[in-house]
Write a protein that holds these residues in place. Structure first.
Motif, PDB file in Angstrom:
ATOM      1  N   VAL A   1       0.717  -1.280   0.017  1.00 23.00           N
ATOM      2  CA  VAL A   1      -0.087   0.019   0.136  1.00 23.00           C
ATOM      3  C   VAL A   1       0.873   1.348  -0.090  1.00 23.00           C
ATOM      4  N   ARG A   2       1.946   0.936   0.901  1.00 26.69           N
ATOM      5  CA  ARG A   2       2.726   2.258   0.980  1.00 26.69           C
ATOM      6  C   ARG A   2       3.365   2.713  -0.453  1.00 26.69           C
ATOM      7  N   GLU A   3       3.853   1.627  -1.246  1.00 24.94           N
ATOM      8  CA  GLU A   3       4.797   1.759  -2.270  1.00 24.94           C
ATOM      9  C   GLU A   3       3.665   2.128  -3.385  1.00 24.94           C
ATOM     10  N   LEU A   4       2.434   1.533  -3.472  1.00 20.48           N
ATOM     11  CA  LEU A   4       1.480   1.786  -4.417  1.00 20.48           C
ATOM     12  C   LEU A   4       1.138   3.297  -4.658  1.00 20.48           C
ATOM     13  N   ARG A   5       1.052   4.084  -3.320  1.00 18.92           N
ATOM     14  CA  ARG A   5       0.567   5.078  -3.127  1.00 18.92           C
ATOM     15  C   ARG A   5       1.762   6.020  -3.648  1.00 18.92           C
ATOM     16  N   ARG A   6       3.088   5.601  -3.573  1.00 16.59           N
ATOM     17  CA  ARG A   6       4.022   6.569  -3.764  1.00 16.59           C
ATOM     18  C   ARG A   6       4.388   6.404  -5.682  1.00 16.59           C
ATOM     19  N   VAL A   7       4.099   5.191  -6.021  1.00 19.63           N
ATOM     20  CA  VAL A   7       4.646   5.131  -7.443  1.00 19.63           C
ATOM     21  C   VAL A   7       3.392   5.209  -8.322  1.00 19.63           C
ATOM     22  N   GLU A   8       2.466   4.584  -7.984  1.00 19.00           N
ATOM     23  CA  GLU A   8       1.106   4.798  -8.774  1.00 19.00           C
ATOM     24  C   GLU A   8       0.063   5.567  -8.062  1.00 19.00           C
ATOM     25  N   PRO A   9       0.079   6.718  -8.021  1.00 18.70           N
ATOM     26  CA  PRO A   9      -0.682   7.611  -7.406  1.00 18.70           C
ATOM     27  C   PRO A   9      -2.177   7.750  -7.727  1.00 18.70           C
ATOM     28  N   ALA A  10      -2.229   7.239  -9.159  1.00 17.13           N
ATOM     29  CA  ALA A  10      -3.724   7.103  -9.739  1.00 17.13           C
ATOM     30  C   ALA A  10      -4.517   6.068  -9.041  1.00 17.13           C
ATOM     31  N   VAL A  11      -3.824   5.112  -8.534  1.00 14.36           N
ATOM     32  CA  VAL A  11      -4.354   4.060  -7.583  1.00 14.36           C
ATOM     33  C   VAL A  11      -5.141   4.495  -6.573  1.00 14.36           C
ATOM     34  N   ARG A  12      -6.365   4.391  -6.076  1.00 17.09           N
ATOM     35  CA  ARG A  12      -6.880   5.353  -4.981  1.00 17.09           C
ATOM     36  C   ARG A  12      -6.784   4.262  -3.669  1.00 17.09           C
ATOM     37  N   LEU A  13      -5.993   4.816  -2.687  1.00 19.69           N
ATOM     38  CA  LEU A  13      -5.662   4.094  -1.472  1.00 19.69           C
ATOM     39  C   LEU A  13      -5.653   5.019  -0.212  1.00 19.69           C
ATOM     40  N   PRO A  14      -6.139   4.828   0.751  1.00 22.95           N
ATOM     41  CA  PRO A  14      -6.164   5.657   1.936  1.00 22.95           C
ATOM     42  C   PRO A  14      -4.743   5.995   2.534  1.00 22.95           C
ATOM     43  N   PRO A  15      -4.382   6.983   3.146  1.00 21.20           N
ATOM     44  CA  PRO A  15      -3.040   6.940   3.788  1.00 21.20           C
ATOM     45  C   PRO A  15      -2.711   5.852   4.841  1.00 21.20           C
ATOM     46  N   ALA A  16      -1.873   5.446   4.939  1.00 16.48           N
ATOM     47  CA  ALA A  16      -1.335   4.218   5.781  1.00 16.48           C
ATOM     48  C   ALA A  16      -0.438   4.235   6.876  1.00 16.48           C
ATOM     49  N   HIS A  17      -0.643   3.806   7.678  1.00 16.35           N
ATOM     50  CA  HIS A  17       0.393   3.777   9.013  1.00 16.35           C
ATOM     51  C   HIS A  17       0.831   2.193   9.499  1.00 16.35           C
ATOM     52  N   LEU A  18       1.964   1.915   9.777  1.00 18.20           N
ATOM     53  CA  LEU A  18       2.330   0.673  10.353  1.00 18.20           C
ATOM     54  C   LEU A  18       2.713   0.829  11.917  1.00 18.20           C
ATOM     55  N   VAL A  19       1.941  -0.016  12.544  1.00 12.89           N
ATOM     56  CA  VAL A  19       2.176   0.272  13.758  1.00 12.89           C
ATOM     57  C   VAL A  19       3.009  -1.254  14.326  1.00 12.89           C
ATOM     58  N   ASP A  20       4.188  -1.060  14.771  1.00 18.47           N
ATOM     59  CA  ASP A  20       4.810  -2.353  14.834  1.00 18.47           C
ATOM     60  C   ASP A  20       4.962  -2.696  16.315  1.00 18.47           C
ATOM     61  N   VAL A  21       3.873  -3.525  16.377  1.00 18.74           N
ATOM     62  CA  VAL A  21       3.849  -4.214  17.864  1.00 18.74           C
ATOM     63  C   VAL A  21       4.696  -5.559  17.763  1.00 18.74           C
ATOM     64  N   LEU A  22       5.664  -5.479  18.564  1.00 16.36           N
ATOM     65  CA  LEU A  22       6.445  -6.843  18.852  1.00 16.36           C
ATOM     66  C   LEU A  22       6.115  -7.576  19.982  1.00 16.36           C
ATOM     67  N   HIS A  23       6.667  -8.772  20.109  1.00 16.95           N
ATOM     68  CA  HIS A  23       6.094  -9.673  21.157  1.00 16.95           C
ATOM     69  C   HIS A  23       6.996 -10.426  21.897  1.00 16.95           C
ATOM     70  N   LEU A  24       8.325 -10.301  21.940  1.00 15.61           N
ATOM     71  CA  LEU A  24       9.283 -11.004  22.601  1.00 15.61           C
ATOM     72  C   LEU A  24       8.932 -10.272  24.122  1.00 15.61           C
ATOM     73  N   PRO A  25       9.221 -11.119  25.063  1.00 17.75           N
ATOM     74  CA  PRO A  25       8.699 -10.983  26.364  1.00 17.75           C
ATOM     75  C   PRO A  25       9.892 -10.348  27.198  1.00 17.75           C
ATOM     76  N   HIS A  26      10.284  -9.063  26.535  1.00 15.89           N
ATOM     77  CA  HIS A  26      11.298  -8.013  27.202  1.00 15.89           C
ATOM     78  C   HIS A  26      10.831  -6.869  27.654  1.00 15.89           C
ATOM     79  N   ARG A  27      11.458  -6.361  28.736  1.00 13.51           N
ATOM     80  CA  ARG A  27      11.216  -4.958  28.779  1.00 13.51           C
ATOM     81  C   ARG A  27      11.381  -3.889  27.810  1.00 13.51           C
ATOM     82  N   SER A  28      12.529  -4.323  27.271  1.00 13.85           N
ATOM     83  CA  SER A  28      13.185  -3.259  26.244  1.00 13.85           C
ATOM     84  C   SER A  28      12.064  -3.334  25.003  1.00 13.85           C
ATOM     85  N   THR A  29      11.352  -4.463  24.729  1.00 17.91           N
ATOM     86  CA  THR A  29      10.340  -4.531  23.816  1.00 17.91           C
ATOM     87  C   THR A  29       9.037  -3.582  24.131  1.00 17.91           C
ATOM     88  N   THR A  30       8.805  -3.725  25.444  1.00 21.28           N
ATOM     89  CA  THR A  30       7.663  -2.855  25.913  1.00 21.28           C
ATOM     90  C   THR A  30       7.959  -1.639  25.588  1.00 21.28           C
TER      91      THR A  30
END
Ligand code: SF4
Lengths: 416, 391
Positions: free
Chosen positions: B127-156
């Motif tokens: 989606v991110r790349e299509l919005r950039r290189v093929e602007p004629a394609v209609r897509l909403p603005p997109a956001h990646l929320v990078d939730v990770l899962h290793l059980p570490h305080r640093s991950t939190t």
């Protein structure tokens, strides 16, 4: 003259001897790690913990024709043989009932396996390792970015904080601190900051040589070496980076290429087309790369192994641990995430003046559309080849050869 | 007929119609996932699509947007998605991208994608790349929320930074600040919804069961398209009189493996004599079992980091332990792993899950999106014979 590079032969000979010595060291009780290619090897190097790269072992096993045996051993245990083959072949070799028959005397049992939690299944391969008595899996987070730095290859050497992103680096530094503490506690080996700085400096020197070699090949007409020489010439030292041997091997490789360029020596007597290979090495059919020299005067001048060494590894300045985090944090972005990857392949294709690109698209989640699209938009013919790089069941050699030959005749030839 | 009896039966009838009309409405919303979005938009309010269970929906609600979880459409064809993602990606993601590009989700004010699996990540990059290189394609603005899962305080700490980043993006998209009080209200509502979903899911575990697995799957799916307060209201109505719902029957099976964004596979299994009493994918039980400890960015980070364990992100060991515990808690008599083509994580989980659950177990792998091959259906249905009279 033998057209094989003597530096590539020397690297392979060194690797054989090193691997034989490794068996002795492990038998004497040394810790030993099996690690993925995109992990912070420099920490193990600093602490003197020997390691083998998982994907290198898979390529050796495949080149020796043992892949199907090992995939079969996974299948017997209820694991899939059609998923993550590149990562799981070493695991399969663990279950070899006759380990002595394995290539190079077999892979010693690791005390540590190290991998990032990329993909959906690749971490699980290491979870299975973790079930083995005496083997611990240390998983590393793999983070991703919402936005993208343009022209990352210009930023990486010194402006890596900008290229990778601070949140991601904060996280990766913590991961490395945890790994170092774990290794200190379990192996009794020392992590000396002074030694670590040396390792980082040697690794940078090595990649500077690779960068010069890459640039030489990009400009040279005719092409001075074959891809099957450049891969071991770069990758064997890459797996030993942070040592003086590796730095010197990268220099020797450079000097030999430079000498050939100066003499005007080419690998393909009748060079007509310059080709780029995008994707992992086709380990089950290495002769593939030279087949089109004889039939079409087409020579593969590019593979990612030398190019990523040249553009993807250099990290100067800052806290060395943070610089190391920046080296491995964005590996898969550089090679497989658009637009990071797509723009880089276009830059490299132009730099090398290629007439066409053969793009290996495996049946996995990475996909290939945006890379192919970007190259075609830059006016470069692209052939998408569908196959797995280690699993020969996925493709018929003759069909691959015919496809490439037809494409050269019908698409590349008319344009040059 | 005596007056008292008439009054009683009228009350019974009204209770029945209340519970079953709530169920009918929920099922309808599961089938027509954009119906509520249309009403919401008609009132001039933003609608934001999201992909994956790792998106903190509380933030979307707090921003005054309607969160709509995007689902694919088996059988509708995925040619457009295939073109951009390739054939190696989970077909559910290819279907979602196809529908996005075809405009099936209407005009979204934004798209938030989590990295809950590799296919979601690839969908975001496309989606991110299509919005950039093929602007004629209609897509909403997109956001990646990078939730990770290793059980570490640093991950939190990292996930917390990603939660804050998503909050800032939503403020830009909607043009309004998300106040802490808005966030607290949204957390409270979504936690209440999770509690109710947990209670409703129990109804298929009782003997006799009052809901099928198919119905529960549809109910959960509906609550990912409806405004949270509307979901709460419908679930409260449904849950007030469960005894008025018809009894459900079948061999009690716990389902693991791939996630299910439509009810097709569940319906096929239950038609074949099974009753899906629980599952460990995030369109079902795995979506709602964990609450938020405190209504802050940190509380959200902890909730989403530690929610799971999902097949693509958890270790084999954690996953096997969870599957075994959950199957036991659901009083399942058998374990079925349904694995879709190009969903590789569950294949590696199965040997350990089978050993830990210690139940009759079947794996059906490389299944088409939204259906089962005849062979797979037969082997799943075979579980009913193995179970004999237990049910
Ligand atoms: S839902 Fe409430 S009002 Fe309706 S029948 Fe049940 S108790 Fe009475």
């Amino acid at each position: 003259m033998s057209d094989r590079l003597s530096s590539a032969e020397a690297a392979l000979a060194y690797q054989r001897q090193w691997f034989a010595d490794l068996h002795g060291a492990v038998a004497d009780g040394a810790p030993f790690a099996l690690v993925n290619a995109d992990t912070p090897h420099e920490i193990l190097r600093t602490m003197g913990i020997p390691y083998v790269v998982n994907q290198w072992w898979a390529s050796i096993v495949t080149a020796k024709g043992r892949t199907q045996d090992y995939l079969g051993l996974l299948r017997e245990r209820g694991y899939p043989d059609h998923s993550e083959q590149y990562s799981s072949i070493a695991l399969g070799s663990l279950f070899d009932p006759d380990p002595g028959s394995a290539p190079w005397g077999g892979l010693p049992r690791p005390s540590l396996v190290l991998a990032e939690t990329t993909g959906d299944a690749s971490r699980k391969v290491f979870d299975v390792w973790d079930e083995e008595p005496g083997t611990t899996f240390y998983p590393l987070e793999s983070a991703a970015r919402d936005d993208v730095p343009p022209r990352w290859w210009e930023l990486m050497p010194r402006r890596w904080e900008e290229a990778v992103g601070s949140d991601r680096l904060d996280l990766m530094v913590e991961e490395l601190v945890g790994l170092i503490r774990f290794l200190e506690a379990t192996t009794g080996r020392e992590f000396l900051e002074t030694r670590f700085r040396e390792v980082m400096a040697l690794a940078n020197e090595q990649q500077e040589w690779n960068r010069r070699t890459r640039d030489l090949i990009a400009r040279a007409r005719p092409c001075p070496l074959s891809v099957t020489d450049s891969i071991p010439g770069v990758m064997v030292p890459q797996w030993h980076r942070g040592t003086t041997w590796a730095r010197d091997a990268a220099r020797a490789f450079h000097d030999e290429v430079a000498a050939r360029v100066a003499e005007g020596t080419g690998v393909c007597p009748d060079e007509r087309y310059r080709l780029m290979w995008v994707g992992r090495g086709l380990w089950f059919d290495l002769d593939f790369y030279r087949r089109f020299q004889r039939t079409h005067g087409a020579v593969f001048v590019w593979s990612m192994y030398l190019a990523i060494a040249a553009d993807g590894y250099l990290r100067y300045g800052g806290d060395p641990l943070r610089a190391l985090a920046a080296r491995f944090a964005a590996f898969s972005d550089q090679l497989y995430t658009p637009p990071w990857s797509a723009e880089w392949y276009v830059k490299e294709a132009r730099h090398h003046g290629v007439d066409g690109v053969v793009h290996l698209v495996s049946d996995d989640a990475r996909g290939g559309y945006f890379t192919t699209r970007a190259l075609r938009a830059a006016g470069i013919p692209v052939l998408e080849l569908r196959a797995d790089n280690v699993d020969a069941r996925s493709a018929d050699k003759d069909a691959l050869t015919r496809t490439v030959g037809d494409w050269l005749d019908n698409e590349v030839a008319p344009r040059t | 007929m005596p007056a008292a009896t008439t009054a009683t039966s009228a009350r019974t009838a009204s209770r029945e119609s209340t519970a079953s009309s709530a169920l009918a409405q929920l099922t309808a919303h599961a089938a027509d996932r954009m119906a509520a979005a249309g009403e919401w938009r008609a009132e001039g309010r933003p609608v934001i699509g999201y992909v994956g269970a790792d998106v903190p929906v509380e933030l979307l609600t707090a921003a005054g947007a309607l969160p709509v979880r995007l689902a694919g459409s088996p059988g509708a064809g995925t040619a457009t998605g295939d073109r951009y993602l390739g054939h190696g990606v989970d077909p559910a993601a290819r279907s979602v991208l196809t529908r996005l590009l075809d405009g099936d989700y209407g005009d979204l004010d934004g798209l938030v994608v989590s990295r809950d699996c590799e296919a979601s990540a690839r969908l975001f990059y496309a989606v991110r790349e299509l919005r950039r290189v093929e602007p004629a394609v209609r897509l909403p603005p997109a956001h990646l929320v990078d939730v990770l899962h290793l059980p570490h305080r640093s991950t939190t700490r990292y996930v917390r930074a990603k939660v804050a980043q998503m909050r800032a993006t939503l403020e830009t998209w909607t043009g309004r600040t998300i106040a802490d009080a808005d966030l607290a209200a949204a957390v409270e509502a979504h936690d209440r919804l999770r509690q109710l979903l947990g209670e409703v899911a129990e109804l298929r575990r009782e003997r006799p069961a009052r809901l099928t697995g198919t119905a529960v799957l549809a109910i959960v799916a509906a609550t990912t398209t409806l405004p949270v307060r509307r979901s709460i209201e419908l679930l409260e109505r449904l849950h007030a009189h469960p005894d008025t719902l018809p009894e459900a029957d079948g061999a009690r099976v716990f389902l693991t493996g791939s996630g299910h964004d439509t009810t097709d596979v569940y319906a096929a299994l239950e038609d074949a004599g099974l009753l899906v009493v629980g599952e460990d994918h995030d369109w079902g039980d795995l979506l709602f079992h964990r609450r938020v400890r405190e209504p802050t960015e940190l509380g959200l980070a902890e909730r989403y980091q530690y929610n799971g364990p999902s097949a693509p992100r958890a270790s084999i060991r954690r996953r096997a332990a969870h599957t075994a515990d959950a199957a036991r808690a659901c009083r399942a008599d058998a374990l079925l792993s349904y694995v879709r083509d190009h969903d590789d994580g569950p294949l590696w989980d199965f040997p350990a899950q089978r050993a830990a659950a210690d139940l009759p177990a079947v794996l059906v792998d490389r299944q088409p999106y939204g259906s089962l091959t005849a062979e797979a259906l037969a082997s799943a249905a075979g579980l009913t014979n193995q179970l004999g009279g237990i049910r």
